[in-house]
Design a protein around this motif. Sequence first.
Motif, short mmCIF file in Angstrom:
data_model
loop_
_atom_site.label_atom_id
_atom_site.label_comp_id
_atom_site.label_asym_id
_atom_site.label_seq_id
_atom_site.Cartn_x
_atom_site.Cartn_y
_atom_site.Cartn_z
N GLY A 150 0.79 -1.22 0.00
CA GLY A 150 0.00 0.00 0.00
C GLY A 150 0.82 1.27 0.00
O GLY A 150 0.27 2.37 -0.12
N GLN A 151 2.14 1.14 0.14
CA GLN A 151 3.01 2.32 0.16
C GLN A 151 3.59 2.58 -1.22
O GLN A 151 3.87 1.66 -1.98
N ASN A 152 3.79 3.86 -1.52
CA ASN A 152 4.58 4.25 -2.69
C ASN A 152 6.03 4.40 -2.25
O ASN A 152 6.30 4.87 -1.14
N VAL A 153 6.96 4.02 -3.11
CA VAL A 153 8.37 4.25 -2.83
C VAL A 153 9.04 4.80 -4.09
O VAL A 153 8.61 4.49 -5.20
N THR A 154 10.08 5.60 -3.89
CA THR A 154 10.81 6.18 -5.01
C THR A 154 12.25 5.71 -5.00
O THR A 154 12.95 5.80 -3.98
N LEU A 155 12.69 5.22 -6.16
CA LEU A 155 14.06 4.77 -6.35
C LEU A 155 14.82 5.86 -7.10
O LEU A 155 14.34 6.40 -8.10
N SER A 156 16.02 6.13 -6.61
CA SER A 156 16.81 7.22 -7.19
C SER A 156 17.79 6.68 -8.22
O SER A 156 18.35 5.59 -8.07
N CYS A 157 18.00 7.46 -9.30
CA CYS A 157 19.01 7.15 -10.31
C CYS A 157 19.63 8.46 -10.78
O CYS A 157 18.92 9.37 -11.23
N GLU A 158 20.95 8.55 -10.64
CA GLU A 158 21.69 9.75 -11.05
C GLU A 158 22.86 9.33 -11.94
O GLU A 158 23.52 8.34 -11.67
N GLN A 159 23.11 10.14 -12.99
CA GLN A 159 24.26 9.86 -13.85
C GLN A 159 25.03 11.15 -14.15
O GLN A 159 24.42 12.23 -14.26
N ASN A 160 26.35 11.03 -14.24
CA ASN A 160 27.19 12.18 -14.58
C ASN A 160 27.97 11.92 -15.86
O ASN A 160 29.09 12.42 -16.02
N LEU A 161 27.35 11.14 -16.75
CA LEU A 161 27.98 10.79 -18.03
C LEU A 161 27.55 11.73 -19.15
O LEU A 161 27.95 11.54 -20.30
N ASN A 162 26.70 12.70 -18.82
CA ASN A 162 26.16 13.63 -19.82
C ASN A 162 25.36 12.90 -20.90
O ASN A 162 25.30 13.34 -22.06
N HIS A 163 24.72 11.79 -20.52
CA HIS A 163 23.89 11.04 -21.45
C HIS A 163 22.49 11.64 -21.53
O HIS A 163 21.91 12.02 -20.52
N ASP A 164 21.96 11.69 -22.75
CA ASP A 164 20.59 12.18 -22.91
C ASP A 164 19.56 11.15 -22.48
O ASP A 164 18.52 11.48 -21.93
N ALA A 165 19.81 9.88 -22.79
CA ALA A 165 18.80 8.84 -22.58
C ALA A 165 19.03 8.09 -21.28
O ALA A 165 20.16 7.77 -20.91
N MET A 166 17.92 7.81 -20.59
CA MET A 166 17.97 7.01 -19.36
C MET A 166 16.82 6.01 -19.38
O MET A 166 15.78 6.25 -20.00
N TYR A 167 17.04 4.88 -18.69
CA TYR A 167 16.12 3.75 -18.77
C TYR A 167 15.95 3.13 -17.39
O TYR A 167 16.88 3.10 -16.59
N TRP A 168 14.77 2.55 -17.15
CA TRP A 168 14.52 1.73 -15.97
C TRP A 168 14.10 0.34 -16.42
O TRP A 168 13.20 0.19 -17.27
N TYR A 169 14.77 -0.66 -15.82
CA TYR A 169 14.44 -2.06 -16.08
C TYR A 169 14.11 -2.74 -14.77
O TYR A 169 14.61 -2.37 -13.70
#
Lengths: 112, 115
Positions: B16-35
């Motif tokens: 019943g809870q919402n949770v947030t997963l963090s993702c940070e990148q310093n590669l200067n990439h435009d595209a990001m993905y979640w799997y």
Amino acid sequence: EDQVTQSPEALRLQEGESSSLNCSYTVSGLRGLFWYRQDPGKGPEFLFTLYSAGEEKEKERLKATLTKKESFLHITAPKPEDSATYLCAVQASGSGNTPLVFGKGTRLSVIA
Amino acid sequence: DGGITQSPKYLFRKEGQNVTLSCEQNLNHDAMYWYRQDPGQGLRLIYYSQIVNDFQKGDIAEGYSVSREKKESFPLTVTSAQKNPTAFYLCASKGGGLADNNEQFFGPGTRLTVL
């Protein structure tokens, strides 16, 4: 629909016993084929990108090859530290950021 | 060092809870993905973003939400609508279309367990 099938699901080798992993794919125009290594509980580690049939790339005991329908990851004289799951993925033609489609992986165990 | 970071490494959620997963990148990439990765299932695409302030659903987007307010960050929220959220979550980023920077790199992952 783009699809990637890897075989075998699991492979057990003796140290020094060379073998190959297979990645068969169907894709609407191949932009690139990718190989990754994944250790338990960790994110996949990039190994190779192949772009056209006939291309080969090598890294230490690993060599990846590509045909129009499949790719092979050849492992020469493997060591126990090569034990991992190897993932194959394809990127269809389109923008450079088109998502990859992954296979389910081959779990490799190398026994000393 | 350039790379992708994910936090936390382990996360426990009550039903019943919402949770947030963090993702940070310093590669200067435009595209990001979640799997999402489940045993024997391979990697399945949840959401992806090709540019800031834009994102698209992947194959299994139901029960998840994302935002892309900054180039470096792509957080994933697992909502209470996701019926079976226990899994290993992987974030990735990718360079542009040129052959020499077309590689997709992954973070270390977050293991989410629903109690």
